[in-house]
Structures are given as structure tokens and as C-alpha cells.
Design a protein around this motif. Sequence first.
Motif, short mmCIF file in Angstrom:
data_model
loop_
_atom_site.label_atom_id
_atom_site.label_comp_id
_atom_site.label_asym_id
_atom_site.label_seq_id
_atom_site.Cartn_x
_atom_site.Cartn_y
_atom_site.Cartn_z
N TYR A 1 -8.32 85.23 50.16
CA TYR A 1 -7.49 84.18 49.56
C TYR A 1 -8.27 82.89 49.30
N TRP A 2 -9.58 82.96 49.53
CA TRP A 2 -10.51 81.97 49.01
C TRP A 2 -11.35 82.58 47.90
N ALA A 3 -11.96 83.72 48.18
CA ALA A 3 -12.88 84.32 47.22
C ALA A 3 -12.17 84.70 45.92
N GLY B 1 3.12 85.10 55.18
CA GLY B 1 1.68 85.17 54.96
C GLY B 1 1.32 86.16 53.87
N THR B 2 0.14 85.98 53.29
CA THR B 2 -0.34 86.89 52.24
C THR B 2 -1.45 87.76 52.80
N PHE B 3 -1.32 89.07 52.58
CA PHE B 3 -2.28 90.05 53.09
C PHE B 3 -2.38 91.18 52.08
N PRO B 4 -3.50 91.93 52.10
CA PRO B 4 -3.58 93.11 51.23
C PRO B 4 -2.42 94.06 51.50
N GLY B 5 -1.83 94.58 50.44
CA GLY B 5 -0.70 95.48 50.58
C GLY B 5 -1.10 96.84 51.12
N PRO B 6 -0.12 97.59 51.62
CA PRO B 6 -0.40 98.94 52.14
C PRO B 6 -1.08 99.81 51.08
N GLY B 7 -2.17 100.44 51.49
CA GLY B 7 -2.87 101.33 50.56
C GLY B 7 -3.93 100.63 49.72
N SER C 1 -1.80 80.19 51.52
CA SER C 1 -2.05 81.27 52.48
C SER C 1 -2.40 80.74 53.86
N PHE C 2 -3.04 79.57 53.91
CA PHE C 2 -3.49 79.00 55.18
C PHE C 2 -2.34 78.65 56.11
N GLY C 3 -1.30 78.00 55.58
CA GLY C 3 -0.19 77.55 56.42
C GLY C 3 0.48 78.68 57.21
N PRO C 4 0.93 79.75 56.54
CA PRO C 4 1.55 80.85 57.28
C PRO C 4 0.59 81.55 58.24
N SER C 5 -0.68 81.72 57.87
CA SER C 5 -1.63 82.36 58.78
C SER C 5 -1.85 81.52 60.02
N LEU C 6 -1.84 80.20 59.85
CA LEU C 6 -2.05 79.31 60.98
C LEU C 6 -0.94 79.47 62.02
N VAL C 7 0.32 79.52 61.56
CA VAL C 7 1.43 79.58 62.53
C VAL C 7 1.68 81.00 63.03
#
Length: 258
Positions: free
Chosen positions: A215-217, A131-137, A199-205
Amino acid sequence: MVRRARRFPPWQPILSEFVGTFLLVGLGVGVVILDFGKGSPVLRLLPDPGLRRLVTGFIFGSVGGLIAVSPVGKASGAHINPVVTFAFRLEGKLSTGQALAYVSAQMLGAAAGGLALLPWGTVGSSIQYGGTFPGPGWTPWEAALGEAAATFGLIAGLFFFLGRKKLRRFTPLLFPFLYAVMVWLEAPLSGTSTNPARSFGPSLVSGDWRSWWVYWAGPVAGTLAALAVHRRHLLGRLEVEVAKLYHFEHDPHGIFRA
């Protein structure tokens, strides 16, 4: 002897977008898990995270490029990304109905691709199945800016190639090198998605929806900025003729036109 372009039935491009996005998530994000998941042997073979990002981006981009030149890509134009479809719609190369059908197929394909990541087990779950997420910091807003910048590079590069007749057939070769650089530079900030479906696929599972709006905006903003540059001819006068990533044939039947 003049070769006639193959005419696809109306449902085939939609199915191909589903299959193409399924492959992008299932195989492309699988590479992310292989290269970064806890317990993967790649962590020992390539201990430097920067080098792993470079390799991961190159392979991920190669997956997208191979989809574009495959029979799947020939049927649909290989968008496999809602903002790519959005860009072609705003340029008048797809009707609203076509665009909505493409995006629906992409999101369903991403969901199926996410399910295909589950066999990675604990290696996959250790990084939320890629999944994709904001990195640390980094804040979500900073991550959104990173996504906008990366997506600007994707759409601007794509339209630059498609807008030049001598470069069009080489468009799939852009993706491995572009993603290698973008993932190497930008992934610590946001994960370098540039694709809401990816991004949607990994977040879903994984069930992890942290900062999902980023990851839309970010990709939509980057797409709009790239189209503004394109329309002002700041990269030269470019004309994108049809909604395809790989110009393997002409389109006399108007399959990819609004």
C-alpha cells in the motif's frame, strides 16, 4: 467587484491536512465497516457483495469530495493522500518542505482517524477496522499491481480534470463515481486503497500489518505511471497550475506553489 483570495497562515494548511485525513479515515473507512463488518444490518439489506462494494466506493469517494469543497479543503488543497502530495511535488507545485509537512500531517491524521474507528467494537474488529489486505487467492505482488492500476486511475483522472480549466471546479465530483467503479472492480484484489494513509490508520489500530508494503509500493508506482502519461501529453496538453483538488479561487499569493 473582484474578490481577493483568502490568505491562510502557514500552519493552517498543515492542520487542515491532518483534519482532512482524520475525516477521510474516520468517516470513509467507517462506511467500509458499516457495509462489511460482521453483524452489520447492511449485510442483510444489501446481501450482494458487488453491490455493497459499489455503494461503499461511491460513499467513500463522496467523503473525499466533500472534504475538498469544505473549509478544510480550501485551506490545504485537500490532498489527504501522500501520493497526491507526491504527484504535486514532482510536478513542482509544492516545495520539498511543504510536501514533507503535508505527508506528516496526513499520517498523523490517519492515526487519529484509526483511533476513531475503535468504537465500532467487534463489528470493526471482524474486518480489521476496514484495513486493506491482498484478497483471498491473490499474492501481495498481484495486489500491488492492482493498487498501481487503481492509483493510476486516480492520479490520471485527477490531473485530467485539473489540467482543463472548464473541468477544474468539478474535480470533487470525479471521486464518488471513480471510487464506485474502482472499489467494485478492484477491491477483491487489494481492497482498493490508493492511499497509504488510508491503509495506515486501520492497520495501526488492528495491529495487522500484512503486506503493508503493497500500500506504499503500488500507489507510488501508479502515481509515477500516471505522471509519465501526463508529461507526454498522451491525454492532450494539460497544465496543472496549483496543488489543489478544487479550484475555488485563484492563488495570487503563491500559497500552493513551490
